[in-house]
Motif scaffolding. Structure first.
Motif, PDB file in Angstrom:
ATOM      1  N   LEU A  62      19.338   3.577  22.677  1.00 54.34           N
ATOM      2  CA  LEU A  62      19.078   3.459  24.110  1.00 54.34           C
ATOM      3  C   LEU A  62      19.493   2.093  24.638  1.00 54.34           C
ATOM      4  CD1 LEU A  62      15.689   5.358  24.283  1.00 54.34           C
ATOM      5  CD2 LEU A  62      17.831   6.046  25.362  1.00 54.34           C
ATOM      6  N   HIS A  63      19.346   1.058  23.847  1.00 60.26           N
ATOM      7  CA  HIS A  63      19.803  -0.272  24.260  1.00 60.26           C
ATOM      8  C   HIS A  63      21.322  -0.295  24.398  1.00 60.26           C
ATOM      9  CE1 HIS A  63      16.024  -2.691  22.840  1.00 60.26           C
ATOM     10  NE2 HIS A  63      15.765  -1.879  23.852  1.00 60.26           N
ATOM     11  N   ASP A  64      22.024   0.468  23.566  1.00 60.76           N
ATOM     12  CA  ASP A  64      23.488   0.517  23.649  1.00 60.76           C
ATOM     13  C   ASP A  64      23.967   1.070  24.986  1.00 60.76           C
ATOM     14  OD1 ASP A  64      23.804  -0.532  21.143  1.00 60.76           O
ATOM     15  OD2 ASP A  64      24.199   1.393  20.166  1.00 60.76           O
ATOM     16  N   ILE A  65      23.171   1.943  25.603  1.00 60.19           N
ATOM     17  CA  ILE A  65      23.592   2.503  26.887  1.00 60.19           C
ATOM     18  C   ILE A  65      22.922   1.792  28.055  1.00 60.19           C
ATOM     19  CG2 ILE A  65      24.129   4.758  25.920  1.00 60.19           C
ATOM     20  CD1 ILE A  65      21.500   5.776  27.202  1.00 60.19           C
ATOM     21  N   GLY A  66      22.193   0.701  27.759  1.00 59.46           N
ATOM     22  CA  GLY A  66      21.600  -0.100  28.819  1.00 59.46           C
ATOM     23  C   GLY A  66      20.233   0.374  29.274  1.00 59.46           C
ATOM     24  N   ARG A  67      19.545   1.146  28.484  1.00 53.63           N
ATOM     25  CA  ARG A  67      18.206   1.639  28.822  1.00 53.63           C
ATOM     26  C   ARG A  67      17.173   1.010  27.902  1.00 53.63           C
ATOM     27  NH1 ARG A  67      18.393   4.956  33.122  1.00 53.63           N
ATOM     28  NH2 ARG A  67      20.210   6.271  33.180  1.00 53.63           N
ATOM     29  N   SER A  68      15.942   0.980  28.345  1.00 54.15           N
ATOM     30  CA  SER A  68      14.845   0.439  27.556  1.00 54.15           C
ATOM     31  C   SER A  68      14.443   1.446  26.467  1.00 54.15           C
ATOM     32  CB  SER A  68      13.653   0.163  28.463  1.00 54.15           C
ATOM     33  OG  SER A  68      12.506  -0.130  27.706  1.00 54.15           O
ATOM     34  N   GLY A  69      13.908   0.943  25.389  1.00 49.69           N
ATOM     35  CA  GLY A  69      13.426   1.805  24.312  1.00 49.69           C
ATOM     36  C   GLY A  69      12.232   2.649  24.712  1.00 49.69           C
ATOM     37  N   TRP A  70      11.551   2.264  25.789  1.00 43.48           N
ATOM     38  CA  TRP A  70      10.398   3.021  26.264  1.00 43.48           C
ATOM     39  C   TRP A  70      10.795   4.407  26.771  1.00 43.48           C
ATOM     40  CZ3 TRP A  70       5.723   1.781  24.918  1.00 43.48           C
ATOM     41  CH2 TRP A  70       5.440   0.449  24.602  1.00 43.48           C
ATOM     42  N   TRP A  71      12.077   4.622  27.021  1.00 41.95           N
ATOM     43  CA  TRP A  71      12.533   5.944  27.432  1.00 41.95           C
ATOM     44  C   TRP A  71      12.283   6.989  26.354  1.00 41.95           C
ATOM     45  CZ3 TRP A  71      14.220   7.779  32.038  1.00 41.95           C
ATOM     46  CH2 TRP A  71      14.474   6.845  33.032  1.00 41.95           C
ATOM     47  N   GLN A  72      12.035   6.554  25.129  1.00 40.02           N
ATOM     48  CA  GLN A  72      11.755   7.505  24.057  1.00 40.02           C
ATOM     49  C   GLN A  72      10.463   8.288  24.295  1.00 40.02           C
ATOM     50  OE1 GLN A  72      12.849   6.490  19.865  1.00 40.02           O
ATOM     51  NE2 GLN A  72      12.658   4.443  20.735  1.00 40.02           N
ATOM     52  N   LEU A  73       9.628   7.774  25.169  1.00 43.13           N
ATOM     53  CA  LEU A  73       8.398   8.503  25.495  1.00 43.13           C
ATOM     54  C   LEU A  73       8.689   9.838  26.169  1.00 43.13           C
ATOM     55  CD1 LEU A  73       6.125   5.567  26.676  1.00 43.13           C
ATOM     56  CD2 LEU A  73       6.075   6.771  24.486  1.00 43.13           C
ATOM     57  N   LEU A  74       9.933  10.054  26.578  1.00 39.92           N
ATOM     58  CA  LEU A  74      10.310  11.356  27.136  1.00 39.92           C
ATOM     59  C   LEU A  74      10.167  12.476  26.119  1.00 39.92           C
ATOM     60  CD1 LEU A  74      13.465  10.488  29.262  1.00 39.92           C
ATOM     61  CD2 LEU A  74      11.222  11.170  30.094  1.00 39.92           C
TER      62      LEU A  74
ATOM     63  N   ASN B 143      27.904   7.829  26.031  1.00 40.83           N
ATOM     64  CA  ASN B 143      28.787   6.834  25.439  1.00 40.83           C
ATOM     65  C   ASN B 143      28.222   5.424  25.640  1.00 40.83           C
ATOM     66  OD1 ASN B 143      31.005   6.491  23.907  1.00 40.83           O
ATOM     67  ND2 ASN B 143      32.490   6.819  25.544  1.00 40.83           N
ATOM     68  N   THR B 144      28.481   4.546  24.706  1.00 40.19           N
ATOM     69  CA  THR B 144      28.018   3.160  24.797  1.00 40.19           C
ATOM     70  C   THR B 144      28.646   2.474  26.004  1.00 40.19           C
ATOM     71  OG1 THR B 144      27.839   3.048  22.406  1.00 40.19           O
ATOM     72  CG2 THR B 144      27.950   0.959  23.554  1.00 40.19           C
ATOM     73  N   SER B 145      27.833   1.712  26.745  1.00 39.01           N
ATOM     74  CA  SER B 145      28.374   1.004  27.905  1.00 39.01           C
ATOM     75  C   SER B 145      29.241  -0.162  27.422  1.00 39.01           C
ATOM     76  CB  SER B 145      27.244   0.514  28.822  1.00 39.01           C
ATOM     77  OG  SER B 145      26.394  -0.335  28.120  1.00 39.01           O
ATOM     78  N   PRO B 146      30.428  -0.345  28.012  1.00 35.26           N
ATOM     79  CA  PRO B 146      31.359  -1.362  27.514  1.00 35.26           C
ATOM     80  C   PRO B 146      30.979  -2.797  27.881  1.00 35.26           C
ATOM     81  CG  PRO B 146      32.310  -0.212  29.380  1.00 35.26           C
ATOM     82  CD  PRO B 146      30.999   0.466  29.072  1.00 35.26           C
ATOM     83  N   GLN B 147      30.132  -3.014  28.863  1.00 37.25           N
ATOM     84  CA  GLN B 147      29.773  -4.378  29.261  1.00 37.25           C
ATOM     85  C   GLN B 147      28.466  -4.810  28.589  1.00 37.25           C
ATOM     86  OE1 GLN B 147      30.073  -1.787  31.244  1.00 37.25           O
ATOM     87  NE2 GLN B 147      28.446  -1.636  32.731  1.00 37.25           N
ATOM     88  N   ASN B 148      28.268  -6.123  28.565  1.00 37.65           N
ATOM     89  CA  ASN B 148      27.034  -6.668  28.002  1.00 37.65           C
ATOM     90  C   ASN B 148      25.847  -6.235  28.862  1.00 37.65           C
ATOM     91  OD1 ASN B 148      28.537  -7.961  26.096  1.00 37.65           O
ATOM     92  ND2 ASN B 148      28.437  -9.966  27.066  1.00 37.65           N
ATOM     93  N   ASN B 149      24.709  -6.067  28.216  1.00 41.58           N
ATOM     94  CA  ASN B 149      23.482  -5.788  28.950  1.00 41.58           C
ATOM     95  C   ASN B 149      22.426  -6.796  28.511  1.00 41.58           C
ATOM     96  OD1 ASN B 149      22.458  -4.810  26.476  1.00 41.58           O
ATOM     97  ND2 ASN B 149      23.117  -2.734  26.942  1.00 41.58           N
ATOM     98  N   LYS B 150      21.199  -6.630  28.957  1.00 33.41           N
ATOM     99  CA  LYS B 150      20.195  -7.648  28.644  1.00 33.41           C
ATOM    100  C   LYS B 150      19.785  -7.656  27.176  1.00 33.41           C
ATOM    101  CE  LYS B 150      16.132  -5.024  30.126  1.00 33.41           C
ATOM    102  NZ  LYS B 150      15.026  -4.995  31.064  1.00 33.41           N
ATOM    103  N   TRP B 151      20.243  -6.669  26.394  1.00 30.86           N
ATOM    104  CA  TRP B 151      19.924  -6.653  24.960  1.00 30.86           C
ATOM    105  C   TRP B 151      21.077  -7.168  24.113  1.00 30.86           C
ATOM    106  CZ3 TRP B 151      18.530  -2.473  28.113  1.00 30.86           C
ATOM    107  CH2 TRP B 151      17.160  -2.370  28.350  1.00 30.86           C
ATOM    108  N   GLY B 152      22.177  -7.544  24.734  1.00 29.54           N
ATOM    109  CA  GLY B 152      23.280  -8.136  23.998  1.00 29.54           C
ATOM    110  C   GLY B 152      24.600  -7.444  24.256  1.00 29.54           C
ATOM    111  N   PRO B 153      25.614  -7.797  23.449  1.00 31.75           N
ATOM    112  CA  PRO B 153      26.946  -7.209  23.623  1.00 31.75           C
ATOM    113  C   PRO B 153      26.948  -5.739  23.190  1.00 31.75           C
ATOM    114  CG  PRO B 153      26.905  -8.599  21.679  1.00 31.75           C
ATOM    115  CD  PRO B 153      25.582  -8.769  22.359  1.00 31.75           C
ATOM    116  N   PRO B 154      27.958  -4.996  23.616  1.00 31.09           N
ATOM    117  CA  PRO B 154      28.024  -3.582  23.231  1.00 31.09           C
ATOM    118  C   PRO B 154      28.198  -3.428  21.723  1.00 31.09           C
ATOM    119  CG  PRO B 154      30.020  -4.241  24.363  1.00 31.09           C
ATOM    120  CD  PRO B 154      29.078  -5.381  24.457  1.00 31.09           C
TER     121      PRO B 154
END
Length: 96
Positions: A48-60, A78-89
């Motif tokens: 989930l971090h790879d696509i720019g979402r928080s791990g808390w989404w697993q509660l779904l 697909n993995t987002s190509p830009q950096n997000n707040k959890w680091g590089p892709p």
């Protein structure tokens, strides 16, 4: 006369297993599930971090059907190509 394979007889007889005889197998399965719980959550969070979402989404996972569809969509995205707040892709794509 042909004899039936033993596996078919075993499967047919599973219907008659009592709770007391199945308890060791059920306990073993429960222990394996508990051992795998943390690694599965860690991998899901990383995905989930790879696509720019928080791990808390697993509660779904706790919302039947609708939540499962959304989380499955997120995990297959697909993995987002830009950096997000959890680091590089995690996966670098190159254009030739």
């Amino acid at each position: 006369m042909k004899t039936r394979p033993r596996i078919i007889i075993y499967i047919i007889n599973l219907e008659y297993i009592s709770y007391e005889s199945a308890l060791p197998l059920l306990s073993f399965i429960a222990i394996i599930n508990l051992m795998l719980l943390i690694p599965i959550c860690a991998v899901g969070t990383r995905r989930l971090h790879d696509i720019g979402r928080s791990g808390w989404w697993q509660l779904l996972w706790f919302i039947p059907v609708i939540g499962w569809i959304f989380i499955l969509f997120f995990l297959c995205k697909n993995t987002s190509p830009q950096n997000n707040k959890w680091g590089p892709p995690a996966k670098v794509t190159r254009l030739l």
